[in-house]
Design a protein around this motif. Structure first.
Motif, PDB file in Angstrom:
ATOM      1  N   ARG A 248       0.677  -1.073  -0.001  1.00  0.00           N
ATOM      2  CA  ARG A 248       0.077  -0.005   0.094  1.00  0.00           C
ATOM      3  C   ARG A 248       0.823   1.116  -0.009  1.00  0.00           C
ATOM      4  N   ALA A 249       1.870   1.645   0.849  1.00  0.00           N
ATOM      5  CA  ALA A 249       2.491   2.490   1.070  1.00  0.00           C
ATOM      6  C   ALA A 249       3.448   2.896  -0.211  1.00  0.00           C
ATOM      7  N   ALA A 250       3.705   1.694  -1.131  1.00  0.00           N
ATOM      8  CA  ALA A 250       4.284   2.049  -2.155  1.00  0.00           C
ATOM      9  C   ALA A 250       3.494   2.283  -3.585  1.00  0.00           C
ATOM     10  N   ARG A 251       2.290   2.258  -3.517  1.00  0.00           N
ATOM     11  CA  ARG A 251       1.334   2.257  -4.577  1.00  0.00           C
ATOM     12  C   ARG A 251       1.161   3.525  -5.087  1.00  0.00           C
ATOM     13  N   THR A 252       1.442   4.598  -4.168  1.00  0.00           N
ATOM     14  CA  THR A 252       1.153   6.010  -4.694  1.00  0.00           C
ATOM     15  C   THR A 252       2.186   6.731  -4.269  1.00  0.00           C
ATOM     16  N   THR A 253       2.442   7.936  -4.906  1.00  0.00           N
ATOM     17  CA  THR A 253       3.621   8.902  -4.397  1.00  0.00           C
ATOM     18  C   THR A 253       2.975   9.779  -3.462  1.00  0.00           C
ATOM     19  N   ALA A 254       3.661  10.568  -2.592  1.00  0.00           N
ATOM     20  CA  ALA A 254       3.323  11.411  -1.541  1.00  0.00           C
ATOM     21  C   ALA A 254       2.137  12.556  -1.798  1.00  0.00           C
ATOM     22  N   ASP A 255       2.069  12.692  -3.004  1.00  0.00           N
ATOM     23  CA  ASP A 255       0.799  13.545  -3.605  1.00  0.00           C
ATOM     24  C   ASP A 255      -0.292  12.670  -4.217  1.00  0.00           C
ATOM     25  N   GLU A 257      -0.313   9.869  -6.288  1.00  0.00           N
ATOM     26  CA  GLU A 257      -0.414   9.507  -7.835  1.00  0.00           C
ATOM     27  C   GLU A 257      -0.038   8.103  -7.771  1.00  0.00           C
ATOM     28  N   LEU A 258      -0.791   7.268  -9.049  1.00  0.00           N
ATOM     29  CA  LEU A 258      -0.561   5.998  -8.959  1.00  0.00           C
ATOM     30  C   LEU A 258       0.859   5.712  -9.347  1.00  0.00           C
ATOM     31  N   VAL A 259       1.490   4.506  -8.697  1.00  0.00           N
ATOM     32  CA  VAL A 259       2.548   3.838  -8.957  1.00  0.00           C
ATOM     33  C   VAL A 259       2.373   2.457  -9.211  1.00  0.00           C
ATOM     34  N   LEU A 260       2.603   1.976 -10.638  1.00  0.00           N
ATOM     35  CA  LEU A 260       2.533   0.714 -11.049  1.00  0.00           C
ATOM     36  C   LEU A 260       3.552  -0.235 -10.317  1.00  0.00           C
ATOM     37  N   LEU A 261       3.168  -1.661 -10.326  1.00  0.00           N
ATOM     38  CA  LEU A 261       3.965  -2.417  -9.525  1.00  0.00           C
ATOM     39  C   LEU A 261       5.593  -2.656  -9.777  1.00  0.00           C
ATOM     40  N   ASP A 262       5.865  -2.625 -11.085  1.00  0.00           N
ATOM     41  CA  ASP A 262       7.210  -2.875 -11.603  1.00  0.00           C
ATOM     42  C   ASP A 262       7.879  -1.446 -11.317  1.00  0.00           C
ATOM     43  N   GLU A 263       7.218  -0.390 -10.909  1.00  0.00           N
ATOM     44  CA  GLU A 263       8.075   0.801 -10.699  1.00  0.00           C
ATOM     45  C   GLU A 263       8.231   1.127  -9.284  1.00  0.00           C
ATOM     46  N   GLN A 264       7.260   0.308  -8.234  1.00  0.00           N
ATOM     47  CA  GLN A 264       7.151   0.646  -6.753  1.00  0.00           C
ATOM     48  C   GLN A 264       8.520   0.234  -6.060  1.00  0.00           C
ATOM     49  N   ASP A 265       8.646   0.840  -5.067  1.00  0.00           N
ATOM     50  CA  ASP A 265      10.082   0.882  -4.212  1.00  0.00           C
ATOM     51  C   ASP A 265       9.663  -0.192  -3.194  1.00  0.00           C
ATOM     52  N   PRO A 401      -6.770   9.324  -9.733  1.00  0.00           N
ATOM     53  CA  PRO A 401      -5.317   8.754  -9.577  1.00  0.00           C
ATOM     54  C   PRO A 401      -5.376   8.012 -10.881  1.00  0.00           C
ATOM     55  N   GLU A 402      -6.093   7.002 -11.332  1.00  0.00           N
ATOM     56  CA  GLU A 402      -5.893   6.179 -12.674  1.00  0.00           C
ATOM     57  C   GLU A 402      -6.029   6.974 -13.990  1.00  0.00           C
ATOM     58  N   ARG A 403      -6.805   8.131 -13.759  1.00  0.00           N
ATOM     59  CA  ARG A 403      -7.348   9.010 -14.770  1.00  0.00           C
ATOM     60  C   ARG A 403      -5.936   9.749 -15.126  1.00  0.00           C
ATOM     61  N   ARG A 404      -5.451  10.320 -14.012  1.00  0.00           N
ATOM     62  CA  ARG A 404      -4.387  10.950 -14.276  1.00  0.00           C
ATOM     63  C   ARG A 404      -2.877  10.401 -14.620  1.00  0.00           C
ATOM     64  N   PHE A 405      -2.804   8.976 -14.254  1.00  0.00           N
ATOM     65  CA  PHE A 405      -2.029   8.164 -14.890  1.00  0.00           C
ATOM     66  C   PHE A 405      -2.057   8.075 -16.265  1.00  0.00           C
ATOM     67  N   ILE A 406      -3.317   7.747 -16.675  1.00  0.00           N
ATOM     68  CA  ILE A 406      -3.423   7.447 -18.106  1.00  0.00           C
ATOM     69  C   ILE A 406      -3.185   8.637 -18.949  1.00  0.00           C
ATOM     70  N   GLU A 407      -3.526   9.881 -18.368  1.00  0.00           N
ATOM     71  CA  GLU A 407      -3.405  11.336 -19.205  1.00  0.00           C
ATOM     72  C   GLU A 407      -1.902  11.526 -19.237  1.00  0.00           C
ATOM     73  N   ARG A 408      -0.949  10.980 -18.274  1.00  0.00           N
ATOM     74  CA  ARG A 408       0.520  11.273 -18.268  1.00  0.00           C
ATOM     75  C   ARG A 408       1.049  10.481 -19.322  1.00  0.00           C
ATOM     76  N   ARG A 409       0.481   9.072 -19.304  1.00  0.00           N
ATOM     77  CA  ARG A 409       1.051   8.385 -20.379  1.00  0.00           C
ATOM     78  C   ARG A 409       0.716   8.919 -21.920  1.00  0.00           C
ATOM     79  N   LEU A 410      -0.535   9.428 -22.108  1.00  0.00           N
ATOM     80  CA  LEU A 410      -0.775   9.843 -23.181  1.00  0.00           C
ATOM     81  C   LEU A 410       0.162  11.210 -23.776  1.00  0.00           C
TER      82      LEU A 410
END
Length: 415
Positions: A248-255, A257-265, A401-410
């Motif tokens: 849980r603590a690794a799934r979002t940034t401090a603000d 935002e979504l962090v995918l499994l392969d990018e988690q700390d 958060p998922e919406r913002r993640f997809i928008e960042r990918r675009l």
């Protein structure tokens, strides 16, 4: 100064509402024998708390105070209605007699667990059991439940109302079934608990990715159920939730935002939860009776033990998904398997399987299927296809958060 004091007490009462209202409601439903009467009593009890606690101070046991206040408010309301309906007077008398036993402190099992089994009673329509439990035990809004079931709010609301009427008219008891009855009633209860956890782990809509109150509640209910019935599938479900929740603590940034499994700390994953989950997985498989929750927990265990995404044992994960798909065929399981195949055999192989699922039409309304296709196309350098797939996913997402993640990918594709 008086306004500040009122605001302070209102915040304290609201905090108790957030932490204890579902517990209070579950007990009131059992004691009053009626959902609507209990919900009215709950509302009245918290109004009384707002009025009395600033004057008298916070009671030593706020939950017991609220149950008693709600019970007596219900009795008073029934007495007033008795002038027009004699049956209401009889009900008020029965509740008043029962109140004495409660005041003296009866040996009560956990009422939320009791309520779950009531809501999942086999006498109720199968399509109403889970929505009713999510609404009454966990306070999910009708719209949230409808989204989880890909149904309309009106349909879900109708199912919930009919189920309540059935419980009242058929006098379905508010009790945990006997050990002899328990196994056949277990599947729906496990499904309910897992749906509650999923709504907490990845909220179906709203501004935040997680609702820790719901995921913690699901874990707590699973622990209670395991005490009652040490079944391998109960162990598997508890293990699965612990292993997922450990991230849980690794799934979002401090603000947020979504962090995918392969990018988690992975250094911030909860190692105590992982250790407990791994022990439960081993215990569940030692019973040599494999079920769907055990298999999903085993997949989560492989992820939990891997130092990073690259060094994950994807061969084992694909094999576990193969067994899971044979045991309970599902397009979502097939999608997860396709993603694992992409990690094992390459993006092209995974994309072929995702495309086959989308072409079959079974996942066209599932945003994660389009997001998976978009990610695989992105990895293959097929930017135009990735953009279309991301836009399809974006049209289906209701969580910020998922919406913002997809928008960042675009935006990354455009850059």
């Amino acid at each position: 100064m008086q306004d500040e004091n009122q605001s302070h007490w209102r915040e304290r009462v609201e905090a108790v509402y957030r932490s204890d209202s579902r517990r209070v409601l579950a007990t009131l439903i059992r004691l009053l024998g009626d959902f609507d009467l209990a919900e009215e009593a709950l509302h009245d009890a918290f109004i009384a708390a707002v009025q009395q606690w600033p004057r008298d101070g916070m009671p030593a046991n706020p939950r017991a105070w609220l149950v008693s206040a709600g019970r007596f408010k219900a009795i008073d309301n029934l007495r007033r209605r008795a002038r027009f309906d004699a049956s209401q007077r009889l009900l008020a008398e029965q509740l008043e007699e029962a109140a004495t036993a409660f005041e003296e402190g009866e040996d009560v099992e956990d009422d939320r667990l009791r309520l779950i089994f009531t809501c999942c009673h086999p006498a109720l329509p199968a399509d109403a059991q889970v929505p009713l439990t999510l609404r009454e035990v966990c306070d999910l809004k009708t719209e949230e439940i409808a989204h989880a079931f890909l149904s309309s709010p009106a349909t879900i609301a109708q199912r919930i109302v009919r189920a309540k009427v059935k419980i009242r008219d058929a006098r379905i008891p508010y009790q945990v079934p006997s050990l002899a009855e328990l196994p056949e009633r277990l599947d729906n209860v496990l499904r309910v608990i897992y749906l509650v956890f999923n709504e907490g782990y990845s909220a179906s809509s709203g501004e935040t990715l997680v609702r820790t109150d719901l995921s913690a509640e699901a874990i707590r209910l699973a622990r209670l159920l395991l005490e009652l019935l040490p079944d391998p599938e109960v162990m598997g479900l508890l293990a699965l939730m612990l292993l997922h929740d450990s991230r849980r603590a690794a799934r979002t940034t401090a603000d947020g935002e979504l962090v995918l499994l392969d990018e988690q700390d992975r250094t911030v994953w909860d190692r105590a939860q992982i250790a407990e989950g791994l022990v439960l997985v081993a215990q569940a498989f030692a019973a040599r009776r494999v079920g769907v929750y055990q298999l999903q927990a085993a997949i989560a265990a492989v992820h939990a033990q891997a130092p990073d995404a690259v060094r994950t044992d994807w061969e084992q994960i694909v094999g576990l998904y193969d067994v899971l798909q044979r045991l309970t065929p599902s397009p979502v399981v097939a999608l997860n398997r396709a993603v694992a195949v992409a990690m094992r055999d390459g993006a092209e192989a995974g994309l072929a399987e995702v495309d086959a699922l989308l072409e079959a039409g079974v996942l066209q309304d599932y945003h994660l299927a389009h997001a998976a296709r978009a990610d695989l196309c992105r990895r293959l350098g097929r930017k135009a296809e990735a953009r279309v797939a991301y836009q399809s996913a974006l049209a289906l997402i209701r969580q910020a958060p998922e919406r913002r993640f997809i928008e960042r990918r675009l935006r990354e594709l455009d850059d």
